[in-house]
Design a protein around this motif. Structure first.
Motif, PDB file in Angstrom:
ATOM      1  N   ARG A   1      13.870  10.662   5.003  1.00  0.00           N
ATOM      2  CA  ARG A   1      15.089  10.816   3.853  1.00  0.00           C
ATOM      3  C   ARG A   1      14.600  11.630   2.711  1.00  0.00           C
ATOM      4  NH1 ARG A   1      17.688   6.347   0.453  1.00  0.00           N
ATOM      5  NH2 ARG A   1      15.767   6.272  -0.525  1.00  0.00           N
ATOM      6  N   ALA A   2      13.388  11.166   2.027  1.00  0.00           N
ATOM      7  CA  ALA A   2      12.766  11.703   0.758  1.00  0.00           C
ATOM      8  C   ALA A   2      12.446  13.302   0.990  1.00  0.00           C
ATOM      9  CB  ALA A   2      11.715  11.009   0.332  1.00  0.00           C
ATOM     10  N   THR A   3      11.891  13.537   2.311  1.00  0.00           N
ATOM     11  CA  THR A   3      11.518  14.839   2.612  1.00  0.00           C
ATOM     12  C   THR A   3      12.908  15.800   2.468  1.00  0.00           C
ATOM     13  OG1 THR A   3       9.503  14.200   4.009  1.00  0.00           O
ATOM     14  CG2 THR A   3      10.433  16.591   4.231  1.00  0.00           C
ATOM     15  N   ILE A   4      13.753  15.173   3.362  1.00  0.00           N
ATOM     16  CA  ILE A   4      14.804  16.199   3.290  1.00  0.00           C
ATOM     17  C   ILE A   4      15.721  16.197   2.188  1.00  0.00           C
ATOM     18  CG2 ILE A   4      17.734  15.671   4.159  1.00  0.00           C
ATOM     19  CD1 ILE A   4      16.182  14.460   6.632  1.00  0.00           C
ATOM     20  N   MET A   5      15.679  15.084   1.117  1.00  0.00           N
ATOM     21  CA  MET A   5      16.116  15.270  -0.140  1.00  0.00           C
ATOM     22  C   MET A   5      15.413  16.353  -0.923  1.00  0.00           C
ATOM     23  SD  MET A   5      17.371  11.527  -0.950  1.00  0.00           S
ATOM     24  CE  MET A   5      17.640  11.794  -2.604  1.00  0.00           C
ATOM     25  N   ALA A   6      14.352  16.283  -0.962  1.00  0.00           N
ATOM     26  CA  ALA A   6      13.331  17.362  -1.684  1.00  0.00           C
ATOM     27  C   ALA A   6      13.495  18.642  -1.077  1.00  0.00           C
ATOM     28  CB  ALA A   6      12.000  17.058  -1.254  1.00  0.00           C
ATOM     29  N   THR A   7      13.800  18.729   0.165  1.00  0.00           N
ATOM     30  CA  THR A   7      13.880  20.197   0.662  1.00  0.00           C
ATOM     31  C   THR A   7      15.257  20.783   0.226  1.00  0.00           C
ATOM     32  OG1 THR A   7      12.542  19.686   2.806  1.00  0.00           O
ATOM     33  CG2 THR A   7      14.313  21.475   2.799  1.00  0.00           C
ATOM     34  N   SER A   8      16.289  19.760   0.368  1.00  0.00           N
ATOM     35  CA  SER A   8      17.614  20.278  -0.125  1.00  0.00           C
ATOM     36  C   SER A   8      17.721  20.720  -1.375  1.00  0.00           C
ATOM     37  CB  SER A   8      18.706  18.983   0.360  1.00  0.00           C
ATOM     38  OG  SER A   8      19.927  19.483  -0.470  1.00  0.00           O
ATOM     39  N   SER A   9      16.816  19.804  -2.296  1.00  0.00           N
ATOM     40  CA  SER A   9      16.817  20.214  -3.806  1.00  0.00           C
ATOM     41  C   SER A   9      16.344  21.404  -4.242  1.00  0.00           C
ATOM     42  CB  SER A   9      16.091  19.036  -4.575  1.00  0.00           C
ATOM     43  OG  SER A   9      15.752  19.218  -5.853  1.00  0.00           O
ATOM     44  N   LYS A  10      15.409  21.854  -3.058  1.00  0.00           N
ATOM     45  CA  LYS A  10      14.528  22.996  -3.617  1.00  0.00           C
ATOM     46  C   LYS A  10      15.414  24.079  -3.078  1.00  0.00           C
ATOM     47  CE  LYS A  10       9.849  21.660  -3.002  1.00  0.00           C
ATOM     48  NZ  LYS A  10       8.625  21.684  -2.189  1.00  0.00           N
TER      49      LYS A  10
ATOM     50  N   GLY B   1       0.753  -1.095  -0.178  1.00  0.00           N
ATOM     51  CA  GLY B   1       0.151  -0.157  -0.074  1.00  0.00           C
ATOM     52  C   GLY B   1       0.935   1.209   0.012  1.00  0.00           C
ATOM     53  N   LEU B   2       2.031   1.200   0.075  1.00  0.00           N
ATOM     54  CA  LEU B   2       2.968   2.413  -0.073  1.00  0.00           C
ATOM     55  C   LEU B   2       3.275   2.817  -1.318  1.00  0.00           C
ATOM     56  CD1 LEU B   2       5.941   1.047   2.440  1.00  0.00           C
ATOM     57  CD2 LEU B   2       3.963   2.698   3.050  1.00  0.00           C
ATOM     58  N   THR B   3       3.484   4.353  -1.349  1.00  0.00           N
ATOM     59  CA  THR B   3       3.776   4.678  -2.782  1.00  0.00           C
ATOM     60  C   THR B   3       5.139   3.933  -3.431  1.00  0.00           C
ATOM     61  OG1 THR B   3       5.395   6.054  -1.740  1.00  0.00           O
ATOM     62  CG2 THR B   3       3.177   7.071  -1.997  1.00  0.00           C
ATOM     63  N   ASP B   4       5.136   3.857  -4.660  1.00  0.00           N
ATOM     64  CA  ASP B   4       6.019   2.965  -5.384  1.00  0.00           C
ATOM     65  C   ASP B   4       7.437   3.115  -4.856  1.00  0.00           C
ATOM     66  OD1 ASP B   4       4.081   1.796  -6.790  1.00  0.00           O
ATOM     67  OD2 ASP B   4       4.411   3.078  -8.512  1.00  0.00           O
ATOM     68  N   LEU B   5       7.910   4.250  -4.903  1.00  0.00           N
ATOM     69  CA  LEU B   5       9.321   4.637  -4.375  1.00  0.00           C
ATOM     70  C   LEU B   5       9.510   4.224  -2.976  1.00  0.00           C
ATOM     71  CD1 LEU B   5      10.277   7.971  -5.952  1.00  0.00           C
ATOM     72  CD2 LEU B   5      10.874   5.791  -6.833  1.00  0.00           C
ATOM     73  N   LEU B   6       8.702   4.366  -2.054  1.00  0.00           N
ATOM     74  CA  LEU B   6       8.796   4.201  -0.692  1.00  0.00           C
ATOM     75  C   LEU B   6       8.522   2.520  -0.621  1.00  0.00           C
ATOM     76  CD1 LEU B   6       9.328   5.202   2.160  1.00  0.00           C
ATOM     77  CD2 LEU B   6       6.813   5.634   2.270  1.00  0.00           C
ATOM     78  N   ARG B   7       7.721   2.003  -1.351  1.00  0.00           N
ATOM     79  CA  ARG B   7       7.710   0.400  -1.280  1.00  0.00           C
ATOM     80  C   ARG B   7       9.048  -0.164  -1.638  1.00  0.00           C
ATOM     81  NH1 ARG B   7       6.926  -2.610  -5.291  1.00  0.00           N
ATOM     82  NH2 ARG B   7       6.213  -0.989  -6.696  1.00  0.00           N
ATOM     83  N   VAL B   8       9.561   0.368  -2.772  1.00  0.00           N
ATOM     84  CA  VAL B   8      10.902  -0.271  -3.420  1.00  0.00           C
ATOM     85  C   VAL B   8      11.926  -0.232  -2.193  1.00  0.00           C
ATOM     86  CG1 VAL B   8      12.540  -0.077  -5.121  1.00  0.00           C
ATOM     87  CG2 VAL B   8      10.273  -0.303  -5.667  1.00  0.00           C
TER      88      VAL B   8
END
Length: 170
Positions: free
Chosen positions: A151-160, A121-128
């Motif tokens: 980690r995804a949240t940190i990466m998204a913030t860092s990317s912005k 039930g997780l999003t594809d990236l999280l599931r993988v």
């Protein structure tokens, strides 16, 4: 230890579980468990039990079944299917809470099934990310999902922040 009251405003599953923990801790004889639990029902729940008791005091398993039928969530025709169809939509915390609630009412006992149902039930990236680690049990899978989401949240913030700096904005 205080024995919890049940007033039927919440799902009885947690109350019944709390009762079982107290019974176990106090070595309560099976013959007294239903009586003691019923004694701690109040309001509508007590009135319901009075009617049930007119047919004779139910056994422990029958009491739990009737209590869940009367005050629990509606019966599902395919409880495992409902878990399998769940998808993470808003937050991981909300998904985990709903998953655990459904799991508590359905009791798939095999650990591997629980992990597979949760990750499906997780999003594809999280599931993988979680499946690649091959978690051995549900608690580990949930912990991994939280870590990967963070980690995804940190990466998204860092990317912005990096793209803002490249454009010359503070």
């Amino acid at each position: 230890m205080d024995f919890p009251k049940f007033d039927c405003t919440e799902d009885p599953l947690t109350w019944l579980n709390h009762c079982e923990q107290l019974f176990s801790g106090k070595c309560t004889d099976d013959a007294f468990k239903v009586w003691l639990a019923a004694y701690h029902m109040v309001g509508v729940a007590q009135e319901w039990y009075m009617q049930l008791d007119r047919e004779g005091m139910p056994s422990g398993p029958r009491f739990k079944e009737c209590c869940n039928l009367r005050f629990g969530p509606p019966i599902r025709s395919n409880p495992l299917g409902e878990i399998a169809r769940m998808r993470k939509s808003d937050t991981l915390t909300e998904y985990v809470e709903k998953f655990m609630s459904l799991l508590a009412h359905n009791d798939p006992s095999r650990t591997k099934q629980q992990v597979q149902l949760f990750t499906s039930g997780l999003t594809d990236l999280l599931r993988v990310d979680v499946e690649m680690q091959k978690p051995l049990d549900l608690q580990v899978a949930m912990s991994m999902a939280h870590a990967y989401e963070q980690r995804a949240t940190i990466m998204a913030t860092s990317s912005k922040e990096n793209s803002s700096m490249a454009i010359g904005q503070p």
